[in-house]
Design a protein around this motif. Sequence first.
Motif, short mmCIF file in Angstrom:
data_model
loop_
_atom_site.label_atom_id
_atom_site.label_comp_id
_atom_site.label_asym_id
_atom_site.label_seq_id
_atom_site.Cartn_x
_atom_site.Cartn_y
_atom_site.Cartn_z
N UNK A 121 62.09 11.73 30.75
CA UNK A 121 60.67 11.42 30.65
C UNK A 121 59.67 12.69 31.18
N UNK A 122 60.12 12.98 32.52
CA UNK A 122 59.07 13.49 33.28
C UNK A 122 59.05 15.16 32.48
N UNK A 123 59.79 15.53 31.52
CA UNK A 123 59.75 16.96 30.48
C UNK A 123 58.46 16.48 29.62
N UNK A 124 59.12 14.94 28.90
CA UNK A 124 57.90 14.68 27.80
C UNK A 124 56.70 14.94 28.21
N UNK A 125 56.63 14.62 29.61
CA UNK A 125 55.10 13.94 30.35
C UNK A 125 54.81 15.55 30.56
N UNK A 126 55.47 15.99 31.02
CA UNK A 126 54.81 17.63 31.20
C UNK A 126 54.67 18.78 29.99
N UNK A 127 55.31 18.52 29.35
CA UNK A 127 54.69 19.14 27.34
C UNK A 127 54.26 17.87 26.73
#
Length: 255
Positions: free
Chosen positions: A211-217
Amino acid sequence: MRRAISICVVAAMLAACAAHPQPDSTPVSATPGHPLPHPRVEIFYNAEPELVVRDSGAIPAVGLIGLLGPVGALAAMGVDALSRGNATQQAGERSQRFTQAVRGEGSDLALNHEYAQRLAEALRSTGREVKLTPAARALGTAGELHLEGLTPTPGHDVLLLRISTAYWAPDLGSSFRPYARVEYALRDDQLAPLAWDSVSFRSAEPRYYAYDTLLKENRTAYDGLRQALFATLPGVMRKNFPSLPTPALRTAGTP
């Protein structure tokens, strides 16, 4: 596995477009013997998109529960139930953070409006008159969608849309992928039901395991939702708004 420990996400769905898909139908005009069905249409759509990030919270190992033995099976079932409950609680928070991140990148979140505009363009290309009316999110099940205070323009059939977009993962071991669903109810100008259905689309990319990657991108993720949403447009056109067949051209000497 950070994702399996932290237990992911949840609730609602959907958002708008990067390209202009071509409708399945060929532009035509009505003929005396073949009137164009639904010649005037008013589209009511939920203008405010809900960018949902959701996973079921299910533990992948539960599918192998028969191999774990009695004690292991009970433990796995308990962890799975707790994980699902936590995922539901996290749904709103994760969706809200994703929406805020996209807004922070300068997006006006006009996703649903873009979709309604593209659908209107596709309908107009078949010779129909179309009016767009932004509204609240419709309530009810697919066959009974309703909108408080819905007042159609006289002489226009109503196309009531409920647009949903989400990043969805079926369990904690799977990646989040874009998912879009458009539910609709077609009614006459007296709101008598004519047809209803839904069209959904799940993209393979972009996919995010964390989820953190999705939020960052978030910008790329938002565009992924737009692509998935617009992929539903041909299905709505094909099922309820076909063009009339164009008459065959006669060549010299053909009777």
